[in-house]
Write an enzyme that holds these catalytic residues in place. Structure first.
Site, PDB file in Angstrom:
ATOM      1  N   PHE A  12      43.134  40.321  41.550  1.00  0.00           N
ATOM      2  CA  PHE A  12      43.881  40.140  40.303  1.00  0.00           C
ATOM      3  C   PHE A  12      44.047  41.505  39.654  1.00  0.00           C
ATOM      4  CE2 PHE A  12      44.671  39.534  35.841  1.00  0.00           C
ATOM      5  CZ  PHE A  12      45.674  38.574  35.856  1.00  0.00           C
ATOM      6  N   LYS A  20      41.615  47.308  28.644  1.00  0.00           N
ATOM      7  CA  LYS A  20      40.809  46.359  27.882  1.00  0.00           C
ATOM      8  C   LYS A  20      39.855  47.043  26.901  1.00  0.00           C
ATOM      9  CE  LYS A  20      41.142  42.563  31.228  1.00  0.00           C
ATOM     10  NZ  LYS A  20      42.132  41.766  30.505  1.00  0.00           N
ATOM     11  N   ASP A  71      40.269  49.615  40.333  1.00  0.00           N
ATOM     12  CA  ASP A  71      40.753  48.903  39.151  1.00  0.00           C
ATOM     13  C   ASP A  71      39.540  48.435  38.360  1.00  0.00           C
ATOM     14  OD1 ASP A  71      41.691  47.176  37.240  1.00  0.00           O
ATOM     15  OD2 ASP A  71      43.013  46.060  38.577  1.00  0.00           O
TER      16      ASP A  71
END
Length: 426
Positions: free
Chosen positions: A146, A274, A233
């Protein structure tokens, strides 16, 4: 209805259903305030937040240092675009580059934008530095990944919901099994056009899958052997979430005072988002050293909002908080405690198969199939009992509270979780 009228939960839900695109399926709770590890709904009920906006709110809701930095900068200068310099961006780029030990930072806004940026950097490096023929570069990715939901990213996803009816898909990606070094080695050996390997250190959305011991280190070594960029990531796993500043730091923890601070695995390209802003503002970044980042030239990439003064001020304050409040250490210690307490319960449970994770990124696997509603029903009952969490992939419930949580609060949350699970035991 006036814009500032106080809504009931049902009124707020009805408004979203009528006027908003239906691209999410939220748990039916309407939040209006947050502070630290707690959030409150519009009726005033208090909950523990055990999702942290998918790890964006690592520093806790409305952290005063972050809010103050945002407010102060918003009153001074909010946006110039990159048509001009501003007096905050350079400070932020220096601060964050040194913080994560890279030469340069390319600022963006969202995690998906940062992933797209990393892919572009990797491809250009492959053509200009590695010597791959233009348009022939391939990037290895992992099954069940994801990385976002842009057109390019869903092209290498195997999530049917994210992909269906959004083609044609972007070419140039090879999917291999996650946590499978043999598959990675085989692909690298058979193809001279591999530019990079994009990987999540822990697959969060897939259900908090933690790879085997040494997987990331061995994968990086294979990439180095074949002159392939290792792209991490860490949008969800970074910024202290897993008990270390970055999940790629290896097996030591920030709680280990004998740690040298040198990571087992240093990505060639690091993707962050984030918690770079503590959830206060959209901030993401791609970091790399000069031989890689210098392939980006004026006009080859950009963002009107990327690197804006508010983002720069907020990110520096958010990263300050991580160090000042020793959030990685806290995440490590509380994560160990959480899994220990949950494993005690699981020994005699019929409803939960296992708990897994690192730091305060954890998940429990419900003893049911992915198509069942058991995990959803458990999350509904957790909500009723004062704790908010959400299923991922049907029978898995992800638990990721803010890293400012105390031991006493964590044990209170464990009690709520166990009490709720007991209501579903056969």
């Amino acid at each position: 209805m006036a814009v500032l009228d106080q809504l009931t939960s049902q009124q707020a839900i009805d408004l979203e259903n009528k006027y908003g695109a239906h691209n999410y399926h939220p748990l039916p709770v309407v939040l209006s305030r947050g502070e630290g590890v707690h959030v409150w709904d519009v009726e005033g009920k208090q909950y523990y937040d055990f999702l942290s906006a998918y790890s964006a709110v690592n520093q806790g809701h409305c952290h005063p240092k972050i809010v103050n930095a945002m407010t102060k900068q918003a009153q001074t200068l909010s946006l110039t675009s990159r048509a001009f310099y501003n007096d905050m961006l350079g400070k932020y780029e220096k601060y964050a580059s040194e913080y994560f030990n890279f030469d340069k930072l390319l600022p963006m806004n969202t995690g998906a934008e940062a992933v797209e940026t990393a892919l572009k950097i990797c491809r250009r490096w492959a053509y200009e530095e590695k010597g791959i023929e233009e348009n022939d570069a391939q990037i290895i990715v992992c099954e069940n990944n994801f990385h976002g939901r842009t057109t390019t990213i869903i092209s290498f996803s195997n999530d049917a919901v994210a992909r269906k009816n959004f083609g044609p898909y972007t070419q140039g990606f090879i999917k291999i099994e996650y946590d499978n070094l043999a598959a990675l080695q085989n692909t690298l050996e058979k193809n001279d056009n591999i530019a990079g390997f994009l990987v999540e250190p822990i697959q969060g959305e897939a259900g908090v899958y933690v790879p085997s011991e040494g997987y990331l280190k061995a994968a990086k070594a294979l990439c180095e052997k074949h002159n392939v960029l290792f792209i991490a990531d860490e949008v969800q796993t970074g910024i202290a979430r897993t008990g270390r500043l970055l999940a790629t730091c290896g097996n030591c923890s920030c709680a280990d005072k004998s740690c040298s601070g040198t990571p087992d695995v240093k990505p060639d390209i690091l993707i962050l988002g984030k918690a770079m802003s503590g959830g206060a503002y959209p901030v993401s970044a791609v970091l790399a050293n000069d031989p890689i980042m210098n392939v980006i030239t004026p006009g080859s990439h950009g963002s009107t909002f990327g690197g804006n003064p508010i983002a720069a001020a907020v990110a520096m304050a958010a990263l300050d908080v991580v160090k000042e409040e020793e959030l990685a250490e806290n995440a490590y210690q509380l994560g160990e405690l959480f899994r220990e307490e949950m494993n005690k319960y699981i020994e005699n449970s019929n409803i939960v198969n296992l708990v897994r994770g690192k730091g305060l990124l954890n998940a429990i696997v419900i003893n049911d199939d992915e198509e069942s509603e058991t995990a959803w029903n458990i999350c509904m009952r957790l909500r009723d009992n004062g704790l908010l969490a959400k299923p991922t992939h049907g029978n898995i419930i992800r638990f990721a509270p803010p890293l400012v949580m105390t031991k006493e609060q964590l044990l209170d949350c464990v009690s709520i979780i166990i009490k709720t699970l007991q209501e579903f035991e056969n």
